[in-house]
Structure formats: structure tokens, C-alpha cells
Design a protein around this motif. Structure first.
Motif, PDB file in Angstrom:
ATOM      1  N   TRP A 203      42.585  55.875  50.265  1.00  0.00           N
ATOM      2  CA  TRP A 203      42.886  54.521  51.091  1.00  0.00           C
ATOM      3  C   TRP A 203      44.096  54.762  51.789  1.00  0.00           C
ATOM      4  O   TRP A 203      44.227  53.759  52.761  1.00  0.00           O
ATOM      5  N   TRP A 204      45.123  55.431  51.381  1.00  0.00           N
ATOM      6  CA  TRP A 204      46.259  55.548  52.239  1.00  0.00           C
ATOM      7  C   TRP A 204      46.979  56.955  51.852  1.00  0.00           C
ATOM      8  O   TRP A 204      46.487  57.662  50.812  1.00  0.00           O
TER       9      TRP A 204
ATOM     10  N   ALA B 262      51.938  53.954  49.198  1.00  0.00           N
ATOM     11  CA  ALA B 262      51.445  52.627  48.610  1.00  0.00           C
ATOM     12  C   ALA B 262      51.108  52.542  47.291  1.00  0.00           C
ATOM     13  O   ALA B 262      50.924  53.559  46.610  1.00  0.00           O
TER      14      ALA B 262
ATOM     15  N   GLY C 217      48.143  51.081  43.845  1.00  0.00           N
ATOM     16  CA  GLY C 217      47.008  50.448  43.740  1.00  0.00           C
ATOM     17  C   GLY C 217      46.420  50.787  42.452  1.00  0.00           C
ATOM     18  O   GLY C 217      46.385  51.990  42.072  1.00  0.00           O
TER      19      GLY C 217
ATOM     20  N   PRO D 298      38.928  44.129  47.928  1.00  0.00           N
ATOM     21  CA  PRO D 298      39.160  45.523  47.705  1.00  0.00           C
ATOM     22  C   PRO D 298      38.990  45.898  46.336  1.00  0.00           C
ATOM     23  O   PRO D 298      38.485  47.076  46.100  1.00  0.00           O
TER      24      PRO D 298
ATOM     25  N   THR E 284      53.060  45.921  46.998  1.00  0.00           N
ATOM     26  CA  THR E 284      51.736  44.940  46.508  1.00  0.00           C
ATOM     27  C   THR E 284      50.748  45.931  46.389  1.00  0.00           C
ATOM     28  O   THR E 284      50.405  46.762  46.939  1.00  0.00           O
ATOM     29  N   ASP E 285      50.161  45.501  45.331  1.00  0.00           N
ATOM     30  CA  ASP E 285      48.690  46.479  44.734  1.00  0.00           C
ATOM     31  C   ASP E 285      47.706  46.299  45.803  1.00  0.00           C
ATOM     32  O   ASP E 285      47.358  45.239  46.203  1.00  0.00           O
ATOM     33  N   ARG E 286      47.198  47.347  46.517  1.00  0.00           N
ATOM     34  CA  ARG E 286      46.243  47.471  47.269  1.00  0.00           C
ATOM     35  C   ARG E 286      44.881  47.028  46.895  1.00  0.00           C
ATOM     36  O   ARG E 286      43.918  46.972  47.570  1.00  0.00           O
TER      37      ARG E 286
ATOM     38  N   GLY F 130      46.137  42.899  44.749  1.00  0.00           N
ATOM     39  CA  GLY F 130      46.927  42.041  45.629  1.00  0.00           C
ATOM     40  C   GLY F 130      48.280  41.302  44.839  1.00  0.00           C
ATOM     41  O   GLY F 130      48.951  40.749  45.715  1.00  0.00           O
TER      42      GLY F 130
END
Length: 249
Positions: free
Chosen positions: A24-25, A30, A32, A105, A175-177, A180
Motif C-alpha cells: 500500500w505504501w 507510513a 498500518g 481500508p 496515522t494508521d493507514r 485511521g
């Protein structure tokens, strides 16, 4: 992740699904949290390194020496299922869950059918499968595990003092992807308490679906665990109990 409940019980299938998943990234940019994904990545590494199933490693290397081998499982033998307190959803939870948008998500990470509800968690195949998330455990076993990590169980020290400091220090945050929320992570553990406090103060642990929570407090030497069989969408009960513990510590 397009999977069924039955596929959750198939180790090889789930490892293949995770291996084929698109990022996702870019790694390191990031954060998550997704227990299933994290569990199979780490679990398959353990299996390849040791040549043993994760449930066996857990029993032989950790829960056995701690004296809680019959209180903490990933895959729990069917013969032991009668010892479990059946899970139940708090009133209104099913309706609230049904109204959540399909494009969240967290449902991209795993379909609604695999979200940890009481109905899913009470299934015999789910309980018996070596799924490296959603362990079957007592609060006593979890508290003893955290006490061992803090160095308070004679003869059992799973990690060195140096590694403990790393586990309880911020390795990633943001911020948790997936969900949230704002989050901070050490090595393998979330940092802080459910109310967002102590995020950088050596408090490491993990919240569970339904409102259970465990943590270790390096500074105060407290090992805490609370398990619940009534699943709620918040941590209000555990926050209240943690306040009582803090007042007595």
C-alpha cells in the motif's frame, strides 16, 4: 485481501496470499496495523527458521517454560475447547458493524467475513487452526508473559534488557493507514495505553478485538492483562480497570 473464513485455517494458502499482496505504501514511509497480515509474515519467518509450526514454537520456547502452555494458544486442540468462555457480541454491535462502509481500508485489508466477531471466534475450525492472530488465552497467561519480558519471572528471560528497551521505544509512528488512529510502535508492540497516554513512556503492549488489552510498564514494573468474552467496539472497560491498577501501583 480476497479470502474466505475457511482459507484463514490454511497456513500455506494464507502465506501465499500475503506474499502476493501489493504494497500500500513504500516501506518506511507510513504505518498500518493488520493482525492477520503481520501474523503470517512473522509466523512464516519463524517456521522457516526453526522448521516447526508456530504453535509448536510458542509452546516449546515460551509458554512451556512459563508454565502457561495450557492457557495460551494459537491453534487450540478441539479436546480443549470446552474450557473456553464462549464469545458474545455486545448488543448493537452487529447492527453497527453492518452499517460500516464497504470501502473502509480495514475491509480492503481483509473482507468483512473475516473480521473478528463472536460468531467467527467461536467456530471450531478457527479455534483449532494455527492462525497467528487472535490467540486463545487467559489473562493470567498474558500477564505472566509480560512479566517475563520485564524480567520478573525467575529462570525465564525471553529478551535481553537491551532488546526490552527497543521494544518499549518508538520505532515508527503516524496515522494508521488501516484504522485511521494515531499510533506509535516499538518492535512488535504498540506503545501506550488505550486512551492514548504513555505513548512514549516505556509502556508497550497490544489491544485486542472486542476490548481486551495487555501491556508491560518498564518504568513501574507492571504487567497487566485483561481478557473479555463480551466483545465491544471500545476499550472503556479496560481503561477503567487500568485506572484502578495505576492507583494501586
Amino acid at each position: 485481501m480476497d479470502i474466505t473464513r475457511e482459507e484463514l485455517c490454511d497456513w500455506e494458502r494464507m502465506c501465499a496470499v500475503v506474499a502476493d499482496a501489493e504494497l500500500w505504501w513504500e516501506p518506511g514511509t507510513a504505518v498500518g496495523y493488520h493482525a492477520y497480515t503481520f501474523g503470517w509474515i512473522v509466523g512464516e519467518i519463524v517456521r522457516r527458521v526453526t522448521g516447526r509450526p508456530l504453535a509448536r514454537v510458542l509452546r516449546e520456547e515460551l509458554t512451556g517454560p512459563l508454565g502457561v502452555a495450557d492457557e495460551l494458544y494459537f491453534g487450540m486442540p478441539v479436546s480443549e475447547h470446552g474450557r473456553l468462555a464462549p464469545l458474545e457480541d455486545a448488543p448493537g454491535t452487529e447492527h453497527m458493524f453492518a452499517e460500516l462502509p464497504e470501502d473502509l481500508p480495514m475491509f480492503r485489508a481483509g473482507p468483512k467475513s473475516t473480521f473478528p466477531t463472536a460468531e467467527l471466534g467461536n467456530r471450531t475450525d478457527i479455534l483449532a487452526a494455527d492462525i497467528p492472530a487472535g490467540g486463545k488465552t487467559s489473562a493470567r497467561a498474558m500477564a505472566r508473559l509480560y512479566a517475563a519480558l520485564l524480567g520478573d519471572v525467575p529462570g525465564v528471560r525471553p529478551v535481553s534488557p537491551e532488546r526490552l528497551r527497543e521494544m518499549a521505544s518508538v520505532a515508527a509512528s503516524g496515522t494508521d493507514r488501516v484504522f485511521g488512529n494515531e499510533s506509535a510502535w516499538g518492535l512488535g508492540f504498540a506503545l501506550g495505553l488505550p486512551d492514548g497516554s504513555a505513548r512514549k513512556a516505556g509502556v508497550f503492549g497490544m489491544g485486542g478485538a472486542g476490548g481486551s488489552f495487555t501491556y508491560g510498564d518498564v518504568e513501574n514494573g507492571v504487567a497487566f492483562a485483561m481478557t473479555k468474552n463480551r466483545l465491544t467496539p471500545d476499550f472503556s472497560a479496560v481503561t477503567e480497570v487500568i485506572g484502578i491498577v495505576a492507583a494501586e501501583a
